[in-house]
Design a protein around this motif. Structure first.
Motif, PDB file in Angstrom:
ATOM      1  N   GLN B 242     -33.197  -4.263 -40.747  1.00  0.00           N
ATOM      2  CA  GLN B 242     -31.843  -4.476 -40.305  1.00  0.00           C
ATOM      3  C   GLN B 242     -30.880  -5.626 -40.775  1.00  0.00           C
ATOM      4  OE1 GLN B 242     -28.941  -2.299 -39.502  1.00  0.00           O
ATOM      5  NE2 GLN B 242     -28.091  -2.951 -37.474  1.00  0.00           N
ATOM      6  N   TYR B 243     -31.982  -7.203 -39.950  1.00  0.00           N
ATOM      7  CA  TYR B 243     -31.738  -7.776 -40.447  1.00  0.00           C
ATOM      8  C   TYR B 243     -31.243  -8.667 -41.604  1.00  0.00           C
ATOM      9  CZ  TYR B 243     -31.413  -8.387 -34.226  1.00  0.00           C
ATOM     10  OH  TYR B 243     -31.144  -8.154 -33.708  1.00  0.00           O
ATOM     11  N   GLU B 244     -32.070  -8.497 -42.218  1.00  0.00           N
ATOM     12  CA  GLU B 244     -32.534  -8.931 -44.210  1.00  0.00           C
ATOM     13  C   GLU B 244     -31.187  -8.092 -44.332  1.00  0.00           C
ATOM     14  OE1 GLU B 244     -34.801 -11.413 -45.634  1.00  0.00           O
ATOM     15  OE2 GLU B 244     -36.478  -9.373 -45.289  1.00  0.00           O
ATOM     16  N   ILE B 261     -29.153 -16.212 -42.673  1.00  0.00           N
ATOM     17  CA  ILE B 261     -30.538 -16.760 -41.536  1.00  0.00           C
ATOM     18  C   ILE B 261     -31.984 -16.252 -41.636  1.00  0.00           C
ATOM     19  CG2 ILE B 261     -30.803 -17.048 -39.123  1.00  0.00           C
ATOM     20  CD1 ILE B 261     -28.171 -16.295 -38.621  1.00  0.00           C
ATOM     21  N   PRO B 262     -33.093 -16.865 -42.285  1.00  0.00           N
ATOM     22  CA  PRO B 262     -34.140 -16.548 -42.591  1.00  0.00           C
ATOM     23  C   PRO B 262     -34.669 -15.153 -41.927  1.00  0.00           C
ATOM     24  CG  PRO B 262     -34.225 -18.674 -42.765  1.00  0.00           C
ATOM     25  CD  PRO B 262     -33.039 -18.488 -41.802  1.00  0.00           C
ATOM     26  N   LEU B 283     -43.845 -15.093 -47.600  1.00  0.00           N
ATOM     27  CA  LEU B 283     -43.073 -15.332 -47.585  1.00  0.00           C
ATOM     28  C   LEU B 283     -41.893 -15.117 -48.280  1.00  0.00           C
ATOM     29  CD1 LEU B 283     -44.404 -18.028 -44.633  1.00  0.00           C
ATOM     30  CD2 LEU B 283     -42.210 -16.283 -44.430  1.00  0.00           C
ATOM     31  N   GLY B 284     -41.968 -15.190 -49.834  1.00  0.00           N
ATOM     32  CA  GLY B 284     -41.166 -15.241 -51.113  1.00  0.00           C
ATOM     33  C   GLY B 284     -41.162 -13.867 -51.364  1.00  0.00           C
ATOM     34  N   THR B 290     -36.405 -17.492 -47.405  1.00  0.00           N
ATOM     35  CA  THR B 290     -37.067 -18.120 -46.267  1.00  0.00           C
ATOM     36  C   THR B 290     -37.465 -19.996 -46.557  1.00  0.00           C
ATOM     37  OG1 THR B 290     -39.328 -17.365 -46.824  1.00  0.00           O
ATOM     38  CG2 THR B 290     -38.400 -16.052 -46.082  1.00  0.00           C
ATOM     39  N   LYS B 291     -36.652 -19.973 -47.688  1.00  0.00           N
ATOM     40  CA  LYS B 291     -36.760 -21.695 -48.135  1.00  0.00           C
ATOM     41  C   LYS B 291     -36.677 -23.292 -46.606  1.00  0.00           C
ATOM     42  CE  LYS B 291     -36.743 -23.653 -52.602  1.00  0.00           C
ATOM     43  NZ  LYS B 291     -35.937 -23.239 -54.141  1.00  0.00           N
TER      44      LYS B 291
END
Ligand code: SF4
Ligand code: SF4
Lengths: 183, 299
Positions: B242-244, B261-262, B283-284, B290-291
């Motif tokens: 949902q957030y992504e 926002i990561p 994380l990539g 997420t950088k």
């Protein structure tokens, strides 16, 4: 003075006294004790931005306005966040009541097209969100099995899941009568 | 220091393996380090989803949930899940058959047809439950890369906490267990408006009324933005989605890139603090890069 204002009234024949009995029997046992305080509506994230009012839904259910409640698209705006259930001063299981009402609505044939689609995907794959090519690739890249070790990787398991969904009547509920006869 | 290792059946569900395998990866890498051996729950299906499938057919929901539980019971293990929705389904399904013997019989009858026995003796735990048992103090001892100065907006999600009478948490209002775990890494859990409000994904709302669903998420994203947190932290694959996805959609609709926002999953954060490489934690592979967070942590 103002002719356009009419007195709102509820037709007696629209009130089905058995409706609330069925809701109670299905588990929302305290719904009759609702005092219309509106706590449920005041904490509802969906109610903040839409015309959906949990309190109104509870009242209509208690009054037995079956067709009105079951055919309303608002019934599907609840995100099942359970905030109202936690806060109701009468300890009414509001969210459970909504799920009960939704089950009744689906039985009466009221179902949103997107929900029907998700159900068909579940019937077919055993997952509501099945794997796709993009994520197969991602899994490989991550060093995970390309196919997760779920029903996706096990034909017999998928057969079992399908058998269960046939037995509970889900297949017929979603696909209609023709599904009952096929093997 | 080590608490005794335990073996649990990993229930993957749908969203994690099929949309966010990077989260699955982080879970598989990090949980063993916290004393939990993960066994595959082979042949498991959709939990099924408590907001959608349960809304359509409660008996189907109960039968399929019980099948998944029965698979773990056969192995003599408890289920572990990293999704609030799956967690809610299992907790409620276990309660239903334990409270109502008729429903247990009904389910047993259905499962007999597929050669499964079920006695409702298996429990289901959320990863955070097991991680909290391991404890913030023990986590501190594993930290190799302290996340000092990282400001985190913690999102608990609804089904992790409610209904409170069927959940193990002592605090039914404003719990702190997830914040305690996050702060064990050295990071700061920041206050933000409406922290305990729903992400907006559940109940079939994301599937059928996507604009309402994204609007609920937007409120939360704006609150996180307001306090200038470095990331949102969650412990649910569906809240994560949902957030992504909502940020991506909001940016697309506005033509701007306001929402960047990561969104970090709990085991990804713990892994980072434990010194594990970001790629090992998936994380990539985020929809929202997420950088900025990784630069802050890794320098
Ligand atoms: S909070 Fe409870 S008592 Fe108050 S209106 Fe809602 S359902 Fe009725
Ligand atoms: S459970 Fe549904 S009705 Fe109740 S507050 Fe949450 S979204 Fe609103």
């Amino acid at each position: 003075m103002n002719e356009s204002i009419e007195r709102d009234h509820i037709d007696t024949e629209k009130m089905d006294p058995e409706f609330v009995d069925a809701i109670v029997a299905a588990g929302a046992d305290r719904i009759r004790t609702c005092i219309q305080c509106g706590t449920c509506s005041s904490v509802c994230p969906s109610g903040r931005r839409t015309a959906f009012r949990t309190r109104e839904l509870m009242r209509k259910a208690v009054l037995g306005l079956k067709d009105d409640v079951l055919s309303s698209p608002d019934l599907w705006l609840c995100s099942t966040c359970l905030t109202c259930l936690e806060r109701c001063p009468r300890q009414i299981k509001t969210t459970d009541a909504i799920i009960i009402l939704r089950n009744m609505a689906v039985k009466e044939g009221y179902m949103l097209p997107q929900h029907k689609k998700t159900s068909k995907i579940l019937l077919e794959t055993g997952h509501a969100v099945p794997i796709d090519d993009k994520n197969r690739e991602k899994r490989k890249e991550l060093g995970l099995g390309e196919i997760p070790p779920t029903v996706h990787a096990d034909e017999k398991a998928l057969e079992d899941v399908k058998k269960i969904m046939k037995k509970t009547g889900f297949k017929k509920l979603i696909e209609g009568e023709e599904a009952g006869s096929e093997k | 220091m080590m608490t005794e290792a335990q073996t649990m059946s990993l229930f993957l569900g749908c969203v994690m393996p099929n949309r966010f395998p990077n989260i699955e990866k982080s879970l598989r890498v990090v949980m063993p380090a916290l004393g939990v051996n993960l066994e595959e729950l082979e042949g498991a299906s959709c939990c099924p989803a408590p907001g959608v499938i349960r809304s359509f057919s409660d008996p189907t929901w109960l039968a399929l949930a019980s099948r998944n539980l029965a698979l773990a019971e056969k192995e003599g293990r408890d289920i572990i899940t990293g999704c609030n929705g799956c967690y809610g389904t299992f907790k409620e399904a276990i309660h239903a058959v334990q409270e109502y013997p008729d429903r247990l019989k009904e389910v047993q009858n259905i499962l007999k047809d597929v050669g499964l026995k079920y006695n409702a003796t298996t429990d289901a735990k959320h990863i955070i439950e097991v991680i909290y048992e391991f404890g913030p103090e023990n986590i501190k001892k594993l930290v190799k890369r302290p996340l000092e100065g990282v400001r985190i907006a913690v999102h608990y999600g609804c089904h992790l906490l409610k209904p409170s009478n069927l959940r193990p948490w002592k605090q039914t209002q404003r719990p702190t267990f997830l914040d305690e775990i996050v702060e064990a890494t050295g990071a700061e859990s920041v206050k933000y408006r409406d922290k305990f409000i729903c992400c907006g994904a559940g109940g079939g709302v994301r599937g059928s009324n996507v604009s309402v669903s994204v609007d609920i998420a937007k409120d939360k994203l704006d609150s996180v933005h307001e306090v200038e947190a470095d990331c949102i932290l969650n412990a649910c694959s569906f809240c994560h989605l949902q957030y992504e996805a909502s940020q991506a959609q909001l940016n697309k609709e506005s033509g701007e890139k306001k929402y960047q926002i990561p969104v970090i999953y709990l085991t990804q954060l713990l892994g980072l603090a434990m010194g594990i490489e970001p790629d090992e934690l998936g994380l990539g592979m985020h929809m929202i890069s997420t950088k900025p967070l990784l630069e802050k942590i890794l320098g």
